[in-house]
Scaffold this motif. Sequence first.
Motif, mmCIF file in Angstrom:
data_model
loop_
_atom_site.group_PDB
_atom_site.id
_atom_site.type_symbol
_atom_site.label_atom_id
_atom_site.label_comp_id
_atom_site.label_asym_id
_atom_site.label_seq_id
_atom_site.Cartn_x
_atom_site.Cartn_y
_atom_site.Cartn_z
ATOM 1 N N ALA A 199 34.263 28.303 16.816
ATOM 2 C CA ALA A 199 35.296 27.143 16.457
ATOM 3 C C ALA A 199 34.367 26.014 15.656
ATOM 4 N N ASN A 208 35.017 25.006 12.245
ATOM 5 C CA ASN A 208 36.672 24.732 12.081
ATOM 6 C C ASN A 208 36.371 23.050 11.143
ATOM 7 N N LEU A 214 42.699 28.652 17.429
ATOM 8 C CA LEU A 214 41.491 27.868 16.950
ATOM 9 C C LEU A 214 40.301 28.119 18.189
ATOM 10 N N ARG A 215 40.707 28.235 19.233
ATOM 11 C CA ARG A 215 39.990 28.090 20.554
ATOM 12 C C ARG A 215 39.299 26.774 20.644
#
Length: 315
Positions: A164, A167, A254-255
């Motif tokens: 994550a 991101n 996207l956790r």
Amino acid sequence: MITKDLVEIVRYENRFKNDWDSFVDNAENGTFLFHRVFMEYHKDRFEDFSLMLFCKGSLKAILPANVLDKTIYSHQGLTFGGLLIAPHCTDETYAFFWQHIKDYLSVKGFTDLIFKEMPAPYQRQMWNDDLSLDRKLVQQTSNFQVNLNDFKISKSKLKHYHRAAKNNFLLVEDDAFEPFWKNILEPLLSEKYQTKPLHSLEEITSLKKKFNKNIIQCNLYYKDEIVAGITLFVHAGFIVKSQYGASSALGKKLRAMDFLFIELIHKFKKLNFAFFDMGTATDASFPEGVNPGLMNQKKELGCRAYPQNIYQIRL
């Protein structure tokens, strides 16, 4: 030795507000939740019956409480309750105060006293109360907390966290609660549980103004879109509680919550906090009253279970 003739029990009135709040700030087990402004933001829902114990004119203990019919609760509008004590209180004095409160309430015609204990991490001093009050354990829940001096996050959570991190999330400490409340929290609770947050947007905004250092909103953004958020209650510089936490549909993909929790765990560890409280996994829709998936998630983030007992004392 403190005796009953030296102790006066007084029901709280507005004229005692400064004395009450000052006592909370200095009590062995005080937290901002017991300040009168916090206790009274929903005073229309509860009839206050808080008690103050004076010894030779000096305030030695307080009991945040409300009344319903012939039962006293400590406190239905708060996460936990119980007796707040002045520094250096002995086990014997602590037990004596409880007995004195029981006798006082009995004379007033009440039948029961019900209180929800503080989980152990909130109590900087533990008393061997041995109340001898015929107290009955009526409910026990598990409060999940990360001991920031000794914890282990699961390999799977760390894997999701590192993925994550790619991101390029933006973590923002935000004074405005509306983006999280309106875009994520309220829609999620409405859709999934047909309910609302315990605090309305107006209430949490008002409380933030009064407890600026104790209530913090952390939001996570992805490409300028809010995808997750956590509302934190900070207690006396040693424990921080996740009061609300939620993510959007995109945030789940996207956790985002794993990333946000782990970031905050490490942040408060660096700030020398002792515990990160993630609340309970209580859910009445499950047979045993506990959401096993939620419980497992908290454990994977490093939480241990601390019992939180609710007691009934017949008066």
